[in-house]
Motif scaffolding. Structure first.
Motif, PDB file in Angstrom:
ATOM      1  N   LEU A  12      26.823 -25.640 112.307  1.00 20.82           N
ATOM      2  CA  LEU A  12      27.416 -24.698 113.038  1.00 20.82           C
ATOM      3  C   LEU A  12      28.731 -24.917 113.036  1.00 20.82           C
ATOM      4  N   ASN A  13      29.010 -26.098 113.900  1.00 23.69           N
ATOM      5  CA  ASN A  13      29.980 -25.893 114.845  1.00 23.69           C
ATOM      6  C   ASN A  13      31.046 -26.434 113.652  1.00 23.69           C
ATOM      7  N   ARG A  14      31.230 -26.268 112.315  1.00 22.31           N
ATOM      8  CA  ARG A  14      32.079 -26.209 111.532  1.00 22.31           C
ATOM      9  C   ARG A  14      32.225 -24.944 110.669  1.00 22.31           C
ATOM     10  N   GLY A  15      31.371 -24.291 111.222  1.00 25.13           N
ATOM     11  CA  GLY A  15      31.116 -22.620 110.472  1.00 25.13           C
ATOM     12  C   GLY A  15      30.696 -22.298 109.154  1.00 25.13           C
ATOM     13  N   MET A  16      30.077 -23.644 109.002  1.00 18.15           N
ATOM     14  CA  MET A  16      28.881 -22.772 107.782  1.00 18.15           C
ATOM     15  C   MET A  16      27.992 -22.682 107.497  1.00 18.15           C
ATOM     16  N   ASN A  17      26.851 -23.049 106.373  1.00 21.49           N
ATOM     17  CA  ASN A  17      25.252 -22.495 106.302  1.00 21.49           C
ATOM     18  C   ASN A  17      25.419 -23.461 105.199  1.00 21.49           C
ATOM     19  N   LYS A  18      23.530 -23.298 104.794  1.00 21.50           N
ATOM     20  CA  LYS A  18      22.871 -24.094 104.177  1.00 21.50           C
ATOM     21  C   LYS A  18      23.583 -23.685 102.843  1.00 21.50           C
ATOM     22  N   GLY A  19      23.985 -22.825 102.483  1.00 20.05           N
ATOM     23  CA  GLY A  19      24.825 -22.335 100.955  1.00 20.05           C
ATOM     24  C   GLY A  19      25.852 -22.650 101.231  1.00 20.05           C
ATOM     25  N   ASP A  20      26.329 -23.320 101.749  1.00 22.03           N
ATOM     26  CA  ASP A  20      27.980 -23.789 101.767  1.00 22.03           C
ATOM     27  C   ASP A  20      27.364 -24.849 102.055  1.00 22.03           C
ATOM     28  N   LEU A  21      26.338 -25.854 102.629  1.00 19.14           N
ATOM     29  CA  LEU A  21      26.273 -27.437 102.453  1.00 19.14           C
ATOM     30  C   LEU A  21      25.429 -26.955 100.555  1.00 19.14           C
ATOM     31  N   LYS A  22      25.049 -26.968 100.018  1.00 21.15           N
ATOM     32  CA  LYS A  22      24.261 -26.548  98.308  1.00 21.15           C
ATOM     33  C   LYS A  22      25.991 -26.842  97.440  1.00 21.15           C
ATOM     34  N   ASP A  23      26.792 -25.639  97.831  1.00 16.47           N
ATOM     35  CA  ASP A  23      27.562 -25.996  97.239  1.00 16.47           C
ATOM     36  C   ASP A  23      28.742 -26.830  97.597  1.00 16.47           C
ATOM     37  N   ALA A  24      28.879 -27.306  99.127  1.00 11.77           N
ATOM     38  CA  ALA A  24      29.426 -28.319  98.645  1.00 11.77           C
ATOM     39  C   ALA A  24      28.797 -29.897  97.820  1.00 11.77           C
ATOM     40  N   THR A  25      27.922 -29.767  98.039  1.00 18.23           N
ATOM     41  CA  THR A  25      27.509 -31.284  97.437  1.00 18.23           C
ATOM     42  C   THR A  25      26.270 -31.053  96.713  1.00 18.23           C
ATOM     43  N   GLY A  26      26.252 -30.228  96.096  1.00 18.95           N
ATOM     44  CA  GLY A  26      25.234 -29.566  94.903  1.00 18.95           C
ATOM     45  C   GLY A  26      24.453 -30.548  94.862  1.00 18.95           C
ATOM     46  N   LEU A  27      23.338 -30.293  96.464  1.00 19.06           N
ATOM     47  CA  LEU A  27      22.110 -30.074  96.433  1.00 19.06           C
ATOM     48  C   LEU A  27      21.194 -29.493  95.837  1.00 19.06           C
ATOM     49  N   SER A  28      19.908 -29.748  94.892  1.00 19.19           N
ATOM     50  CA  SER A  28      18.850 -29.659  94.906  1.00 19.19           C
ATOM     51  C   SER A  28      18.755 -28.123  96.062  1.00 19.19           C
ATOM     52  N   TYR A  29      17.823 -26.943  94.863  1.00 24.32           N
ATOM     53  CA  TYR A  29      16.771 -25.513  96.637  1.00 24.32           C
ATOM     54  C   TYR A  29      16.263 -26.844  97.197  1.00 24.32           C
ATOM     55  N   GLY A  30      15.473 -27.999  96.225  1.00 25.82           N
ATOM     56  CA  GLY A  30      14.672 -28.909  96.306  1.00 25.82           C
ATOM     57  C   GLY A  30      14.207 -30.009  97.421  1.00 25.82           C
ATOM     58  N   THR A  31      15.915 -30.514  97.768  1.00 20.10           N
ATOM     59  CA  THR A  31      15.911 -31.271  98.338  1.00 20.10           C
ATOM     60  C   THR A  31      16.264 -30.095  99.463  1.00 20.10           C
ATOM     61  N   MET A  32      17.301 -29.519  99.152  1.00 24.82           N
ATOM     62  CA  MET A  32      17.524 -28.578 100.989  1.00 24.82           C
ATOM     63  C   MET A  32      16.299 -28.151 101.556  1.00 24.82           C
ATOM     64  N   ALA A  33      14.813 -27.360 100.085  1.00 24.58           N
ATOM     65  CA  ALA A  33      13.731 -27.243 101.717  1.00 24.58           C
ATOM     66  C   ALA A  33      12.544 -28.599 101.855  1.00 24.58           C
ATOM     67  N   VAL A  41      13.754 -37.112 102.089  1.00 20.83           N
ATOM     68  CA  VAL A  41      14.449 -37.080 101.261  1.00 20.83           C
ATOM     69  C   VAL A  41      15.555 -38.498 100.686  1.00 20.83           C
ATOM     70  N   ASN A  42      16.526 -38.983  99.703  1.00 20.86           N
ATOM     71  CA  ASN A  42      16.507 -39.734  98.893  1.00 20.86           C
ATOM     72  C   ASN A  42      17.784 -40.023  99.821  1.00 20.86           C
ATOM     73  N   LEU A  43      18.317 -41.641  99.776  1.00 16.73           N
ATOM     74  CA  LEU A  43      19.592 -41.633 100.734  1.00 16.73           C
ATOM     75  C   LEU A  43      20.788 -41.327 100.457  1.00 16.73           C
ATOM     76  N   LYS A  44      20.466 -41.047  98.428  1.00 17.52           N
ATOM     77  CA  LYS A  44      21.953 -40.304  97.817  1.00 17.52           C
ATOM     78  C   LYS A  44      22.174 -39.029  98.517  1.00 17.52           C
TER      79      LYS A  44
END
Length: 66
Positions: A12-33, A41-44
Motif C-alpha cells: 500500500l505504501n508503494r502504491g502496489m497491489n497483489k497483482g503487481d507483487l505477483k508480476d514483480a516476483t513471479g510468485l504462483s497463485y497458490g503462494t499468493m493465496a 510459505v517457503n523462505l525462498k
C-alpha cells in the motif's frame, strides 16, 4: 503464527497491489493465496519478495505468538 500484514502495508505504501507483487516476483497463485490466509510459505519466496521490493524481512512478515 506468521502474519503477512507488514507485506500488505508495504505494498500500500508503494502504491502496489497483489497483482503487481505477483508480476514483480513471479510468485504462483497458490503462494499468493497461502499468504492471503497467513499460511507459511517457503523462505525462498520471502527472499524473492525482499529482493523485488528492496526491503527487509520485517517489511514482509511478522511473528505473532499464539
Amino acid at each position: 503464527m506468521i502474519s503477512y500484514n507488514p507485506l500488505w502495508h508495504t505494498l500500500l505504501n508503494r502504491g502496489m497491489n497483489k497483482g503487481d507483487l505477483k508480476d514483480a516476483t513471479g510468485l504462483s497463485y497458490g503462494t499468493m493465496a497461502s499468504m492471503g490466509k497467513n499460511e507459511p510459505v517457503n523462505l525462498k519466496q520471502i527472499d524473492r519478495i525482499c529482493k523485488a521490493l528492496n526491503c527487509g524481512i520485517s517489511d514482509v512478515i511478522e511473528y505473532i505468538p499464539d
